[in-house]
Design a protein around this motif. Structure first.
Motif, PDB file in Angstrom:
ATOM      1  N   LEU A  29       0.381  -1.268   0.186  1.00 34.72           N
ATOM      2  CA  LEU A  29       0.050   0.243   0.023  1.00 34.72           C
ATOM      3  C   LEU A  29       1.228   1.548   0.451  1.00 34.72           C
ATOM      4  CD1 LEU A  29      -2.558   0.787  -0.234  1.00 34.72           C
ATOM      5  CD2 LEU A  29      -2.594   0.880   2.180  1.00 34.72           C
ATOM      6  N   ALA A  30       1.924   1.263   0.732  1.00 30.65           N
ATOM      7  CA  ALA A  30       3.193   2.208   0.836  1.00 30.65           C
ATOM      8  C   ALA A  30       3.261   2.507  -0.681  1.00 30.65           C
ATOM      9  CB  ALA A  30       2.984   2.265   1.657  1.00 30.65           C
ATOM     10  N   VAL A  31       3.671   1.777  -1.548  1.00 32.87           N
ATOM     11  CA  VAL A  31       4.552   1.464  -2.611  1.00 32.87           C
ATOM     12  C   VAL A  31       3.377   2.433  -3.283  1.00 32.87           C
ATOM     13  CG1 VAL A  31       5.745   0.471  -4.432  1.00 32.87           C
ATOM     14  CG2 VAL A  31       6.717  -0.375  -2.446  1.00 32.87           C
ATOM     15  N   ILE A  32       1.778   1.947  -3.268  1.00 36.20           N
ATOM     16  CA  ILE A  32       1.002   2.044  -4.589  1.00 36.20           C
ATOM     17  C   ILE A  32       0.982   3.716  -4.174  1.00 36.20           C
ATOM     18  CG2 ILE A  32      -1.019   1.792  -5.101  1.00 36.20           C
ATOM     19  CD1 ILE A  32      -0.466  -0.520  -3.763  1.00 36.20           C
ATOM     20  N   CYS A  33       1.388   4.019  -2.945  1.00 39.96           N
ATOM     21  CA  CYS A  33       0.918   5.576  -2.918  1.00 39.96           C
ATOM     22  C   CYS A  33       1.924   6.502  -2.818  1.00 39.96           C
ATOM     23  CB  CYS A  33       0.476   5.563  -0.923  1.00 39.96           C
ATOM     24  SG  CYS A  33      -0.997   5.198  -0.868  1.00 39.96           S
ATOM     25  N   LEU A  34       3.429   5.875  -3.214  1.00 36.81           N
ATOM     26  CA  LEU A  34       4.341   6.763  -3.465  1.00 36.81           C
ATOM     27  C   LEU A  34       4.654   6.442  -4.626  1.00 36.81           C
ATOM     28  CD1 LEU A  34       6.975   5.587  -1.323  1.00 36.81           C
ATOM     29  CD2 LEU A  34       5.811   7.699  -0.611  1.00 36.81           C
ATOM     30  N   PHE A  35       4.063   5.883  -5.587  1.00 42.47           N
ATOM     31  CA  PHE A  35       4.251   5.419  -7.299  1.00 42.47           C
ATOM     32  C   PHE A  35       2.946   7.195  -7.502  1.00 42.47           C
ATOM     33  CE2 PHE A  35       1.948   4.246 -10.477  1.00 42.47           C
ATOM     34  CZ  PHE A  35       3.158   3.635 -11.658  1.00 42.47           C
ATOM     35  N   ILE A  36       1.728   7.042  -6.776  1.00 44.87           N
ATOM     36  CA  ILE A  36       0.585   7.969  -7.374  1.00 44.87           C
ATOM     37  C   ILE A  36       1.485   9.092  -7.259  1.00 44.87           C
ATOM     38  CG2 ILE A  36      -1.393   8.125  -6.937  1.00 44.87           C
ATOM     39  CD1 ILE A  36      -2.432   5.213  -6.547  1.00 44.87           C
ATOM     40  N   THR A  37       1.879   9.528  -5.426  1.00 49.63           N
ATOM     41  CA  THR A  37       1.917  10.619  -5.226  1.00 49.63           C
ATOM     42  C   THR A  37       3.529  11.418  -6.733  1.00 49.63           C
ATOM     43  OG1 THR A  37       1.817  10.671  -3.681  1.00 49.63           O
ATOM     44  CG2 THR A  37       3.301  12.238  -3.649  1.00 49.63           C
ATOM     45  N   THR A  38       4.094  10.465  -7.259  1.00 48.77           N
ATOM     46  CA  THR A  38       5.350  10.685  -7.916  1.00 48.77           C
ATOM     47  C   THR A  38       5.119  10.955  -8.728  1.00 48.77           C
ATOM     48  OG1 THR A  38       6.955   8.550  -6.490  1.00 48.77           O
ATOM     49  CG2 THR A  38       7.748   9.816  -8.799  1.00 48.77           C
ATOM     50  N   VAL A  39       3.832  10.132  -9.678  1.00 48.66           N
ATOM     51  CA  VAL A  39       2.926  10.225 -10.785  1.00 48.66           C
ATOM     52  C   VAL A  39       2.791  11.740 -10.924  1.00 48.66           C
ATOM     53  CG1 VAL A  39       1.489   9.357 -12.276  1.00 48.66           C
ATOM     54  CG2 VAL A  39       3.198   7.840 -11.960  1.00 48.66           C
TER      55      VAL A  39
END
Length: 59
Positions: free
Chosen positions: A24-34
């Protein structure tokens, strides 16, 4: 009622698993980066370029 308790137990079990939390943390970081990169591209795409003056041509 029993179904509600098993659903709640499943949710509690999800938050106890560190692999699920990490995913969940990796998905949130990916969305935030995009979103950040998109905002960065829009912001600097809208700004006009600076006029650069070459000091050698200024005589």
């Amino acid at each position: 009622m029993d179904r509600l308790l098993t659903r709640r137990a499943w949710k509690d079990e999800f938050w106890q698993n560190p692999w699920d939390q990490g995913g969940l943390a990796v998905i949130c970081l990916f969305i935030t980066t995009v979103l950040f990169l998109t905002l960065f591209a829009i912001l600097f795409g809208l700004l006009p370029p600076l006029d650069r003056v070459n000091p050698c041509e200024e005589s």
